[in-house]
Design an enzyme around this catalytic site. Sequence first.
Site, PDB file in Angstrom:
ATOM      1  N   ASP A 130       0.688  -1.133   0.401  1.00 30.08           N
ATOM      2  CA  ASP A 130       0.311  -0.145  -0.222  1.00 30.08           C
ATOM      3  C   ASP A 130       0.902   1.028  -0.509  1.00 30.08           C
ATOM      4  O   ASP A 130       2.082   0.935   0.516  1.00 30.08           O
ATOM      5  CB  ASP A 130      -1.272   0.290   1.162  1.00 30.08           C
ATOM      6  CG  ASP A 130      -0.375  -0.059   2.344  1.00 30.08           C
ATOM      7  OD1 ASP A 130       0.994  -1.043   2.832  1.00 30.08           O
ATOM      8  OD2 ASP A 130      -0.550   0.613   3.349  1.00 30.08           O
ATOM      9  N   ASP A 183       1.200 -17.619  -4.852  1.00 30.70           N
ATOM     10  CA  ASP A 183       1.633 -16.218  -6.053  1.00 30.70           C
ATOM     11  C   ASP A 183       0.585 -15.464  -6.708  1.00 30.70           C
ATOM     12  O   ASP A 183       0.461 -16.351  -7.262  1.00 30.70           O
ATOM     13  CB  ASP A 183       2.378 -17.320  -6.377  1.00 30.70           C
ATOM     14  CG  ASP A 183       3.907 -15.928  -7.017  1.00 30.70           C
ATOM     15  OD1 ASP A 183       3.340 -14.669  -6.803  1.00 30.70           O
ATOM     16  OD2 ASP A 183       4.305 -16.145  -8.289  1.00 30.70           O
ATOM     17  N   HIS A 229       1.504  -8.247  -4.079  1.00 33.15           N
ATOM     18  CA  HIS A 229       0.140  -7.522  -3.876  1.00 33.15           C
ATOM     19  C   HIS A 229       1.406  -6.402  -3.744  1.00 33.15           C
ATOM     20  O   HIS A 229       1.716  -6.127  -2.266  1.00 33.15           O
ATOM     21  CB  HIS A 229      -0.578  -7.961  -2.571  1.00 33.15           C
ATOM     22  CG  HIS A 229      -1.700  -7.229  -1.941  1.00 33.15           C
ATOM     23  ND1 HIS A 229      -2.988  -7.724  -2.780  1.00 33.15           N
ATOM     24  CD2 HIS A 229      -1.801  -6.594  -1.020  1.00 33.15           C
ATOM     25  CE1 HIS A 229      -3.687  -6.492  -1.953  1.00 33.15           C
ATOM     26  NE2 HIS A 229      -2.098  -6.087  -1.606  1.00 33.15           N
ATOM     27  N   GLU A 284       1.880 -10.172   0.396  1.00 33.61           N
ATOM     28  CA  GLU A 284       2.278  -8.959   0.064  1.00 33.61           C
ATOM     29  C   GLU A 284       3.364  -8.845   0.531  1.00 33.61           C
ATOM     30  O   GLU A 284       4.523  -9.670   1.415  1.00 33.61           O
ATOM     31  CB  GLU A 284       2.139  -7.946   1.862  1.00 33.61           C
ATOM     32  CG  GLU A 284       1.621  -6.236   1.410  1.00 33.61           C
ATOM     33  CD  GLU A 284       0.214  -5.810   1.492  1.00 33.61           C
ATOM     34  OE1 GLU A 284      -0.381  -5.838   2.279  1.00 33.61           O
ATOM     35  OE2 GLU A 284       0.565  -4.743   2.368  1.00 33.61           O
TER      36      GLU A 284
HETATM   37  O1  9MR Z   1      -3.730  -3.695  -0.568  1.00 37.38           O
HETATM   38  C1  9MR Z   1      -4.019  -3.772   1.401  1.00 37.38           C
HETATM   39  C2  9MR Z   1      -3.144  -3.997   2.072  1.00 37.38           C
HETATM   40  O2  9MR Z   1      -1.505  -3.035   2.005  1.00 37.38           O
HETATM   41  C3  9MR Z   1      -3.131  -4.511   3.701  1.00 37.38           C
HETATM   42  O3  9MR Z   1      -2.032  -5.955   3.434  1.00 37.38           O
HETATM   43  C4  9MR Z   1      -4.411  -5.599   3.387  1.00 37.38           C
HETATM   44  C5  9MR Z   1      -4.646  -5.926   4.806  1.00 37.38           C
HETATM   45  O4  9MR Z   1      -5.581  -4.934   5.319  1.00 37.38           O
HETATM   46  O5  9MR Z   1      -5.549  -4.833   3.105  1.00 37.38           O
HETATM   47  C6  9MR Z   1      -5.654  -4.232   1.839  1.00 37.38           C
HETATM   48  O6  9MR Z   1      -6.186  -4.195   0.712  1.00 37.38           O
HETATM   49  C7  9MR Z   1      -7.685  -4.322   0.346  1.00 37.38           C
HETATM   50  C8  9MR Z   1      -8.651  -3.915   1.188  1.00 37.38           C
HETATM   51  O7  9MR Z   1      -8.352  -4.512   2.796  1.00 37.38           O
HETATM   52  C9  9MR Z   1      -9.690  -4.876   1.215  1.00 37.38           C
HETATM   53  N1  9MR Z   1     -10.061  -4.853  -0.703  1.00 37.38           N
HETATM   54  C10 9MR Z   1      -9.690  -5.108  -0.737  1.00 37.38           C
HETATM   55  C11 9MR Z   1      -7.893  -4.593  -0.880  1.00 37.38           C
HETATM   56  C12 9MR Z   1      -6.546  -4.725  -1.788  1.00 37.38           C
HETATM   57  O8  9MR Z   1      -6.967  -6.067  -2.007  1.00 37.38           O
HETATM   58  O1  9MR Z   2       2.783  -6.515   9.005  1.00 36.04           O
HETATM   59  C1  9MR Z   2       0.613  -6.646   9.958  1.00 36.04           C
HETATM   60  C2  9MR Z   2       0.563  -7.532  10.052  1.00 36.04           C
HETATM   61  O2  9MR Z   2       1.697  -8.138  11.645  1.00 36.04           O
HETATM   62  C3  9MR Z   2      -0.739  -7.867  10.644  1.00 36.04           C
HETATM   63  O3  9MR Z   2      -1.135  -9.387  11.581  1.00 36.04           O
HETATM   64  C4  9MR Z   2      -1.694  -7.433   9.944  1.00 36.04           C
HETATM   65  C5  9MR Z   2      -2.902  -7.470   9.613  1.00 36.04           C
HETATM   66  O4  9MR Z   2      -3.019  -6.190  11.001  1.00 36.04           O
HETATM   67  O5  9MR Z   2      -1.403  -6.055   9.076  1.00 36.04           O
HETATM   68  C6  9MR Z   2       0.282  -6.784   8.746  1.00 36.04           C
HETATM   69  O6  9MR Z   2       0.679  -4.996   7.976  1.00 36.04           O
HETATM   70  C7  9MR Z   2       0.353  -4.506   6.740  1.00 36.04           C
HETATM   71  C8  9MR Z   2      -0.421  -3.442   7.334  1.00 36.04           C
HETATM   72  O7  9MR Z   2      -1.287  -3.024   8.403  1.00 36.04           O
HETATM   73  C9  9MR Z   2      -1.039  -2.171   6.255  1.00 36.04           C
HETATM   74  N1  9MR Z   2       0.594  -2.126   5.366  1.00 36.04           N
HETATM   75  C10 9MR Z   2       0.289  -3.305   4.371  1.00 36.04           C
HETATM   76  C11 9MR Z   2       1.142  -4.642   6.013  1.00 36.04           C
HETATM   77  C12 9MR Z   2       1.932  -5.397   5.811  1.00 36.04           C
HETATM   78  O8  9MR Z   2       0.612  -6.711   5.113  1.00 36.04           O
END
Ligand code: 9MR
Ligand code: 9MR
Length: 574
Positions: free
Chosen positions: A191, A547, A502, A556
């Site tokens: 993100d 993947d 991701h 991600e």
């Molecule tokens: O892209 C987002 C990612 O960086 C976060 O780790 C993840 C969990 O918070 O959420 C992803 O965003 C998704 C969102 O939570 C739900 N709608 C789809 C988004 C993209 O896949």
């Molecule tokens: O790395 C984080 C993981 O430990 C948590 O379980 C998760 C859900 O809260 O979030 C991860 O961090 C994400 C962050 O919230 C948004 N940017 C992407 C991070 C990696 O997925």
Amino acid sequence: MTKQVIWVMAAIMAAIILVSCHGRSRLKANDGSETILINQVGYRPDASKIALVRTDDTIFSIIDVTTGNSLFKGGCGEKMYWSYSGDSVRKADFSALNTPGNYRVTTGDNNESSYAFSIYRGIYTNLAKAVAKAFYYNRCSFDIDNESGTIWARKSGHPDTAVIVHSSAASDEHPEGSIISSPGGWYDAGDYNKYVVNSSITVYTMLLAYQLYPEYCRSLKTDIPESDNDIPDIADEILYNLKWMLTMQDQNDGGVYHKLTNKHFNAFEMPEVSTEPRYVVMKSTAATLDFAAVMAMASRVFRDEEVKELRDLASTCRRAALSAMEWATRNPNVIFRNPEDISTGEYGDTNLSDELFWAKAELAATTGNSLLLTKADFNNVTFRTPSWSDVGMLGIYSLALSENDNYSPEISLARTILKEETDKLIAKYNESAYNVSIDYFHWGSNSDVANQGMMKLVSHKLSDDDRYRISAQADLDYILGRNATGYCFVTGIGSLSPMHIHHRLSGADGVEKPLPGFLVGGPNLDVLNDCMPPVPRSPFPAKSYTDSECSYSTNEIAINWNAPLLFITVALEN
Ligand code: 9MR
Ligand code: 9MR
């Protein structure tokens, strides 16, 4: 001929071609069914070298890829079951082979063959460079030019010079809706948002690599725009985020905003078209303590540098650390929760005892002021493998590595704790079928493996005990392919690596290959419905990885996952 017959014949032809491919008798199904698991990059000549064999073969060979000659034969170890992967493997130990070259492992009558790997000194230089450069690719407010960015050049986005103060962050000096400037820093992950908690452990980890392996870090060229200045590239990269972090502190009171973010995760689009408003959200105690810790560390690392800019920065960081600590002392329990209108990453943590300990430990190590830390501060903190929410062990590293007469009892306590925790990991490693210490799989499990490796290497630095180095090598082997999925988990590295991460930058840039040098989160069972419709995943935690771009919980990438990989790569090359 009917269409079906033609298809069947084409399929048979394709199968024949695949089966006759030299040195690779099985089609790699990319589904975790590889029969020989290996570090797909390779080893230094003096490293321990162990592959894992899933067949019943009891003999393995090492084949020179160029000549086809067998250079080494060995016996496979006993078959061992791993409950996390639901399968059994045998160890194939060829540590005695230390002749540089390019090889494969084969078993039986050479009918099973591993991916290729190499043995030579300097084997991890490309990896270290790629893993460090990934941070450059993730820079916010930055133009990735053709010269440094090659096929991944892109326009800058998110200037973050006009960031809105969210209602949760409002103060007299910065009321709701007012504007602050907070450019730069790295995007957190897939993100486009920037989070102080996660930035802190990331920068600390990189600073520690820079501090402990100075010659190597100074010599590592990552071909970034700053490569020609008089600051080492790794330090330049660290500065890019550190300077952003400084802008997240409110100069009026020392408190630190938890994050700089869009209101919601945006689409998979390039930065320059991603123009939703950006906000700084709520000051939190976790962010402020983490900030204090990393600023204290930065000040300690940079204060003796020859380059004046770094020494000046060291003073700025020290002041920033002290004022952050004062805010946190006045506001010891401001727990971050996403405000109702914000849904991006939370990095929420309700237990701040480890953050407090970390900040105190860093300030003690930096200032030597004997009033900052006592043995009582170790109470109520659980010290274990670090993660963004569990940072006590980072303070242990810093204390254990420091020397200061004012803190002799605390330093020796830190050394004891570090040794105890590392020895626990070594005991697990000794028992493990897959030759690793990891025995839990959560979101970002690969970073837990890397952080365990880092703990072992910090212990190795202090003790020179070779068991720690050998076990850390095994953690790197796991990440580079010797795991239950068969993937080398770093983009652009190895024979089978993630292609559909991701990651908005990789997903939206129109370039087939993902941005290189990124460690994916890896297998776990935390979230099974991130892909809709769901992508089939193994019920076993160490195999439950896909993947697929949709799988943010396994595929991600994130700055705090790359940093410990950089650390262990740099350390093992030394
Ligand atoms: O892209 C987002 C990612 O960086 C976060 O780790 C993840 C969990 O918070 O959420 C992803 O965003 C998704 C969102 O939570 C739900 N709608 C789809 C988004 C993209 O896949
Ligand atoms: O790395 C984080 C993981 O430990 C948590 O379980 C998760 C859900 O809260 O979030 C991860 O961090 C994400 C962050 O919230 C948004 N940017 C992407 C991070 C990696 O997925």
